[in-house]
Design a protein around this motif. Structure first.
Motif, short mmCIF file in Angstrom:
data_model
loop_
_atom_site.label_atom_id
_atom_site.label_comp_id
_atom_site.label_asym_id
_atom_site.label_seq_id
_atom_site.Cartn_x
_atom_site.Cartn_y
_atom_site.Cartn_z
N TYR A 57 0.84 -1.19 0.00
CA TYR A 57 0.00 0.00 0.00
C TYR A 57 0.88 1.24 0.00
CZ TYR A 57 -3.86 -3.12 1.02
OH TYR A 57 -4.78 -4.12 0.94
N CYS A 58 0.52 2.22 -0.79
CA CYS A 58 1.26 3.49 -0.83
C CYS A 58 1.15 4.15 0.55
CB CYS A 58 0.65 4.39 -1.90
SG CYS A 58 1.30 6.07 -1.87
N ALA A 59 2.27 4.59 1.07
CA ALA A 59 2.30 5.17 2.43
C ALA A 59 1.48 6.45 2.51
CB ALA A 59 3.74 5.46 2.84
N CYS A 61 -1.27 7.54 -0.02
CA CYS A 61 -2.68 7.48 -0.40
C CYS A 61 -3.35 6.14 -0.11
CB CYS A 61 -2.83 7.82 -1.89
SG CYS A 61 -2.25 6.52 -2.98
N CYS A 62 -2.56 5.13 0.34
CA CYS A 62 -3.09 3.80 0.69
C CYS A 62 -3.60 3.01 -0.52
CB CYS A 62 -4.18 3.87 1.74
SG CYS A 62 -3.70 4.78 3.20
N SER A 63 -3.26 3.44 -1.74
CA SER A 63 -3.61 2.66 -2.92
C SER A 63 -2.53 1.59 -3.11
CB SER A 63 -3.69 3.56 -4.14
OG SER A 63 -4.21 2.85 -5.24
N LEU A 64 -2.73 0.70 -4.08
CA LEU A 64 -1.74 -0.35 -4.31
C LEU A 64 -0.61 0.18 -5.18
CD1 LEU A 64 -4.18 -3.26 -5.04
CD2 LEU A 64 -2.75 -3.00 -3.02
N THR A 65 0.59 -0.28 -4.90
CA THR A 65 1.74 0.16 -5.69
C THR A 65 2.83 -0.90 -5.64
OG1 THR A 65 3.49 1.83 -5.83
CG2 THR A 65 2.60 1.41 -3.66
N ASP A 66 3.73 -0.88 -6.62
CA ASP A 66 4.88 -1.77 -6.54
C ASP A 66 6.17 -0.97 -6.41
OD1 ASP A 66 4.64 -0.77 -9.07
OD2 ASP A 66 4.68 -2.69 -10.11
N ILE A 67 6.01 0.35 -6.23
CA ILE A 67 7.18 1.18 -5.93
C ILE A 67 6.94 1.85 -4.58
CG2 ILE A 67 8.06 1.58 -8.26
CD1 ILE A 67 6.26 4.01 -8.48
N ASP A 68 7.93 2.59 -4.06
CA ASP A 68 7.81 3.09 -2.69
C ASP A 68 6.61 4.00 -2.47
OD1 ASP A 68 9.53 1.82 -1.11
OD2 ASP A 68 11.19 3.24 -1.29
N GLU A 69 6.53 5.04 -3.28
CA GLU A 69 5.37 5.91 -3.22
C GLU A 69 4.69 5.72 -4.57
OE1 GLU A 69 6.00 10.19 -3.06
OE2 GLU A 69 4.57 10.32 -1.42
N CYS A 70 3.36 5.66 -4.58
CA CYS A 70 2.69 5.30 -5.84
C CYS A 70 2.92 6.36 -6.91
CB CYS A 70 1.21 5.04 -5.62
SG CYS A 70 0.19 6.50 -5.64
N LYS A 71 2.69 5.95 -8.16
CA LYS A 71 3.00 6.81 -9.30
C LYS A 71 2.26 8.13 -9.26
CE LYS A 71 4.41 3.42 -12.73
NZ LYS A 71 3.88 2.46 -13.71
N ILE A 72 1.04 8.12 -8.73
CA ILE A 72 0.26 9.36 -8.70
C ILE A 72 0.80 10.29 -7.61
CG2 ILE A 72 -2.02 10.35 -8.26
CD1 ILE A 72 -3.19 7.87 -9.64
N CYS A 73 1.03 9.74 -6.41
CA CYS A 73 1.52 10.57 -5.30
C CYS A 73 2.89 11.17 -5.62
CB CYS A 73 1.62 9.75 -4.02
SG CYS A 73 0.01 9.35 -3.32
N SER A 74 3.70 10.42 -6.37
CA SER A 74 5.06 10.91 -6.64
C SER A 74 5.15 11.73 -7.93
CB SER A 74 6.03 9.72 -6.70
OG SER A 74 5.60 8.80 -7.68
N TYR A 105 -5.28 11.10 -4.78
CA TYR A 105 -6.32 10.20 -4.29
C TYR A 105 -6.08 9.83 -2.85
CZ TYR A 105 -7.64 9.49 -9.14
OH TYR A 105 -8.07 9.68 -10.42
N HIS A 106 -7.13 9.32 -2.22
CA HIS A 106 -6.96 8.65 -0.93
C HIS A 106 -7.90 7.45 -0.91
CE1 HIS A 106 -5.36 8.47 3.11
NE2 HIS A 106 -6.53 7.96 3.43
N VAL A 107 -7.32 6.27 -0.65
CA VAL A 107 -8.11 5.04 -0.68
C VAL A 107 -8.46 4.63 0.76
CG1 VAL A 107 -8.12 2.60 -1.32
CG2 VAL A 107 -7.00 4.28 -2.81
#
Lengths: 199, 199
Positions: A57-59, A61-74, A105-107
């Motif tokens: 989970y992105c730290a 926005c709590c969405s799913l990600t495979d990198i540290d911070e998700c693509k949208i947040c970063s 976003y925020h999930v």
């Protein structure tokens, strides 16, 4: 008599556990896989096994990600003063596909549901509150238009009052491409209630 | 922007290749798998990978089996003088589930379809012919009640004349539990044609 070979029955059983797939559909799928090339089945099997590899989970926005911070947040080009609050990661995909939102976003990770024993504390509301200092001016509540989503929206609306941000909710109304004739009463009532002045 | 993590998108793509599963359904299934326990996903992934392990065609009836001769062909209690000819291994399961057939099967592996380029030589008709010496008295043709199935039934009916066996075809008529009102014209016509005298 058990006429289906064990490995075949096993996959039918596993597929039947998925939502919307009954034993008949599972059987049809498995017989399709039996006719298909072994390589294609390997791709599918491996994809299932590797699905959760590196997913977290992105730290922020709590969405799913495979990198540290998700693509949208970063992404620096995103509009940092609007947050769209959704129930599930797939809702992020749905809003993103509309192409009409450039904010963050925020999930929540679900919706308030007394029947399923899910209360506000089970949702990512604390992390949402902790983000509201960072120059966020508007929170768009985009929970589902059903009982649980509405309860969650109402709860959020009240919980966010102290933060002094603009709070909005997605519009209700007729879905594009539908027939008025087939729309349900409640949707029509909401469409009348939320009607827009043209001039 | 590609907001879906790679492993997630990969499984969505693989599932979308299956018949009857579109991108939306695939996405819903994958997000369900993401919420599910890792162990359950391993069971599913392994079941896909092991599906074809040890699966082969029965040398006698051409159905699927994981043992040398399939369970039905090797069962001494089965009625050896009737053979039910079906298109696919899943049809064996369907007839078997009816509980009304105690004979043997023969799986053609498809139906004659000029559009798909499938002719009689592509089906397991030679192996069926080679079985007809072994005391088989009746061949029940149970191909699908559609254009390809009918063409196949007609071909078989003619091809089997020299073998001097009784040839029958599954009855056409109203499916049990259906409403006469909703039955299609052709089914009703066939039900009238094949009507049974009561006394």
């Amino acid at each position: 008599m058990q006429v289906i070979p064990k490995s075949v029955q096993n996959l039918i059983d596993e597929l039947s556990k998925l939502p919307g797939i009954g034993p008949k559909t599972a059987q049809r799928l498995v017989f399709y896989l039996l006719k298909r090339k072994e390589e294609d089945n390997s791709l599918l099997g491996d994809a299932v096994l590797e699905l959760k590899n590196g997913i977290r989970y992105c730290a922020t926005c709590c969405s799913l990600t495979d990198i540290d911070e998700c693509k949208i947040c970063s992404d620096l080009r995103r509009d940092k003063d609007v947050v769209c609050v959704v129930e599930e990661p797939m809702d992020v995909v749905a809003v993103e596909n509309s192409g009409h939102f450039r904010g963050l976003y925020h999930v929540l990770g679900g919706a308030i549901s007394p029947i399923e024993g899910i209360g506000p504390d089970d949702l990512n509301i604390g992390t949402l509150a902790s983000r509201l200092g960072d120059g966020i001016k508007e929170v768009i509540i985009a929970t589902n238009p059903n009982l649980e989503g509405e309860a969650t929206a109402l709860y959020l609306q009240r919980a966010l009052i102290p933060f002094n941000v603009k709070i909005s909710r997605l519009a209700y109304g007729l879905p594009i491409g539908a027939d008025l004739e087939y729309a349900d009463e409640l949707t029509i009532a909401k469409a009348i209630e939320g009607r827009q002045e043209l001039f």
